[in-house]
Motif scaffolding. Structure first.
Motif, short mmCIF file in Angstrom:
data_model
loop_
_atom_site.label_atom_id
_atom_site.label_comp_id
_atom_site.label_asym_id
_atom_site.label_seq_id
_atom_site.Cartn_x
_atom_site.Cartn_y
_atom_site.Cartn_z
N SER A 33 -6.52 -3.29 10.55
CA SER A 33 -5.31 -4.06 10.80
C SER A 33 -4.74 -3.72 12.16
O SER A 33 -4.32 -4.59 12.92
N SER A 62 0.64 -1.50 8.02
CA SER A 62 -0.35 -1.46 6.94
C SER A 62 -1.07 -0.13 6.89
O SER A 62 -1.68 0.21 5.88
N ASN A 63 -1.02 0.63 7.98
CA ASN A 63 -1.68 1.92 8.05
C ASN A 63 -3.18 1.78 7.77
O ASN A 63 -3.74 2.47 6.92
N ASN A 64 -3.80 0.87 8.45
CA ASN A 64 -5.21 0.58 8.25
C ASN A 64 -5.80 0.35 9.63
O ASN A 64 -5.23 -0.38 10.43
N HIS A 82 -3.61 -9.06 8.68
CA HIS A 82 -2.96 -9.18 7.38
C HIS A 82 -3.88 -8.78 6.24
O HIS A 82 -3.74 -9.28 5.14
N GLN A 83 -4.77 -7.85 6.53
CA GLN A 83 -5.72 -7.46 5.50
C GLN A 83 -5.06 -6.85 4.26
O GLN A 83 -5.45 -7.12 3.14
N GLU A 84 -4.05 -6.02 4.46
CA GLU A 84 -3.43 -5.31 3.34
C GLU A 84 -2.42 -6.18 2.61
O GLU A 84 -1.83 -5.76 1.64
N TYR A 85 -2.17 -7.36 3.11
CA TYR A 85 -1.11 -8.17 2.53
C TYR A 85 -1.62 -8.97 1.34
O TYR A 85 -2.79 -9.34 1.29
N SER A 86 -0.71 -9.25 0.42
CA SER A 86 -1.09 -10.06 -0.73
C SER A 86 0.08 -10.98 -1.05
O SER A 86 1.14 -10.88 -0.43
N SER A 123 1.65 2.85 3.40
CA SER A 123 2.20 2.01 4.46
C SER A 123 3.66 2.35 4.68
O SER A 123 4.28 3.04 3.89
N PHE A 147 6.49 -2.99 6.73
CA PHE A 147 5.47 -3.81 6.08
C PHE A 147 6.07 -5.13 5.61
O PHE A 147 5.44 -6.18 5.69
N PRO A 156 0.82 -1.21 0.00
CA PRO A 156 0.00 0.00 0.00
C PRO A 156 0.86 1.26 0.00
O PRO A 156 1.93 1.29 0.62
#
Lengths: 166, 351
Positions: B153, B148-150, B240-244, B80, B85, B77
């Motif tokens: 998260s 993740s800056n969310n 781990h929402q922002e992770y892929s 982030s 990250f 992101p």
């Protein structure tokens, strides 16, 4: 220079370097992470002195528990904003003077101390192994040990009482 | 001069390196097949078939899953913290693997005329090392969630971390009772004591301690019913929402490695480690005895892994306040009582 000396210099450089980064880095989360690195370096020194118990307890208590609480506070209060206003100048002066006083006291104490006869012996001593440490703590030093545990207990009770009041 | 560093000859270093490679790759392969087993067990419990397309019985499914994760687009992101990250999943994986260093996987074997311990490091502090590594495991979650800056998260990360440090206390207290019995922190010594004739496995002496340890192990691994940090209905996808791609894969994988390692620790501490019941290992030749021992340990580990999955597909998730109540008001007083009773009984017997 043998392996032990190499490790010693590496760990010392790591400890001092990351301790400096704790103070100088702008981002508070980075400060906490550098402090964790410092604790790791110090634990490495303990292992060089064959004090394995002290090394791992240092990691569990400081790096594993207290630093997590630091991170909690920093993350929850969102102190990571880099646009944070500059602190007042007199505050910086006060900090420098307070830190300098502590340094002065420590240097004065260490100067008078008889450190030559207490030079650490790497991995020779075995007092840091858990059997010997337990024996020493619960036989020779049992009274101070128990008193300090009562101190901790009262601190815990105090924290719970303060937390309950609202 | 340092006897610690000089006492090691080249052969020992090579033997240890080979052992490390074997243990790490075995952990990874087992973790891979845990993901397959998880889906098969879920299917079995829910009266379905489960994955059956890739290879016979779907046995190649983990490979397909891994390939899929690798081929996915890597997204970082824009807002982030890039370094942290990436550091998050690395730490999660690292701490998951590090615990395997002190588990005794079997007794000694003899290769090329040398006796090799099937344990990477028999350190003096033994089980405390596990605690050290487990307490580091918090950082993988916290750093990943924060970087993740969310908001979701971050909340999930804080939930996960506070859950782990709360249950660490009860876990430590339940182990103190066990350590009072064994009088040693070294896992190898603990296994040796359980193998002695006339001595039962530690589960017989510490049933309550084992129960507390088991519950805490579920909480430490972030497994259902304690997977509050991944509660989809409250927090989207968790920390781990922002992770892929593979960074997400590392987080998911670390959970399975953790499950494997904590099963190994439970088997070692309470179920005799590599002790095969009703077999006198001393009568066998060392290599055969080691093979029997490894098989016994693996059987115990697989049972515990099955238990983890069984519970996951049976019990619904706790609410957050229930989780904290159970930890602080249920398990800690219980563990304290267990510790006091064990201490009193030991004192009474040794009077």
């Amino acid at each position: 220079m043998n392996a032990t000396q190499g490790l010693f210099w590496f760990l010392s450089a790591l400890a001092i370097g990351s301790a400096l980064m704790v103070v100088t880095s702008k981002n508070l989360v980075y400060s906490v992470l550098y402090l964790i690195v410092t604790f790791f370096a110090i634990s490495g020194h303990y292992i060089l002195l064959n004090a394995q118990f002290l090394a791992i307890v240092n990691l569990i208590v400081y790096a594993g528990a207290i630093m997590v609480l630091f991170l909690f506070v920093i993350m929850l209060m969102n102190l990571n904003t880099e646009t944070e206003a500059q602190r007042k100048r007199w505050l910086k002066f006060a900090g420098a003077i307070a830190g300098g006083c502590l340094l002065l006291v420590m240097v004065a104490t260490l100067k008078r101390a008889d450190y030559k006869s207490y030079t650490a012996q790497t991995s020779q001593g075995d007092i840091g192994l858990i059997n010997n440490l337990g024996m020493a703590l619960f036989k020779e030093y049992v009274v101070p040990f128990e008193i300090s545990s009562i101190l901790f207990l009262s601190a815990m009770v105090g924290a719970v009482v303060i937390g309950k009041r609202d | 001069m340092n006897p610690l560093l000089l006492a090691i000859d080249t052969e020992t270093v090579i033997a240890k390196l080979v052992l490390i490679v074997i243990v790490i790759s075995a952990s990874l392969v087992i973790a891979m097949y845990e993901t397959y087993a998880e889906r098969k067990v879920a299917a079995f419990i829910q009266d379905r078939i489960g994955p059956n397309r890739a290879g016979p019985f779907g046995i190649l499914q983990p490979l397909a899953d891994g390939l899929k994760l690798f081929m996915k687009e890597e997204i970082i992101p824009a807002t982030s913290n890039k370094f942290l990250f990436i550091l998050g999943p690395c730490l999660a994986m690292l701490t998951a693997m590090m615990t395997s260093a002190i588990i005794p996987w079997g007794n000694k074997i003899e290769v090329f005329g040398r006796t090799v311990d099937l344990q990477i490091a028999d350190v003096n502090i033994g089980i405390l090392y596990v605690f050290g590594v487990v307490s580091m495991g918090v950082y993988g979650i916290m750093i990943g969630g924060w970087a993740s800056n969310n908001k979701f998260s971050l909340l999930a990360a804080i939930r996960g971390a506070s859950q782990i440090i709360s249950y660490e206390l009860a876990m430590g207290l339940s182990l103190i009772a066990l350590l009072m019995l064994t009088g040693s922190l070294s896992l190898r010594t603990i296994v040796m004591q359980q193998m002695e004739p006339g001595h039962f496995w530690n589960i017989v002496y510490q049933p309550l301690g084992f129960l507390i340890f088991l519950v805490c192990a579920f909480a430490e691994c972030n497994r259902t019913p304690f997977d509050l940090s991944e509660a989809e209905n409250e927090l989207n996808f968790g920390y781990h929402q922002e992770y892929s791609s593979m960074k997400l894969g590392f987080y998911l994988f670390a959970e399975y490695v953790n499950m494997f390692i904590s099963s190994a620790i439970m088997a070692t501490l309470f179920f005799g480690g590599y002790d095969m019941p009703f077999v006198n290992e001393a009568a066998l030749s060392p290599n055969v005895a080691a093979a029997v021992g490894i098989a016994a340990l693996m059987a115990k580990i697989i049972f515990f892994i099955f238990l983890f999955m069984w519970v996951r597909w049976t019990i619904p998730r706790f609410r957050y306040d229930q989780l904290m109540n159970l930890g602080w008001r249920g398990l800690i007083p219980l563990a304290l009582a267990n510790m006091l009773i064990t201490g009193a009984v030991i004192l009474w017997l040794h009077k």
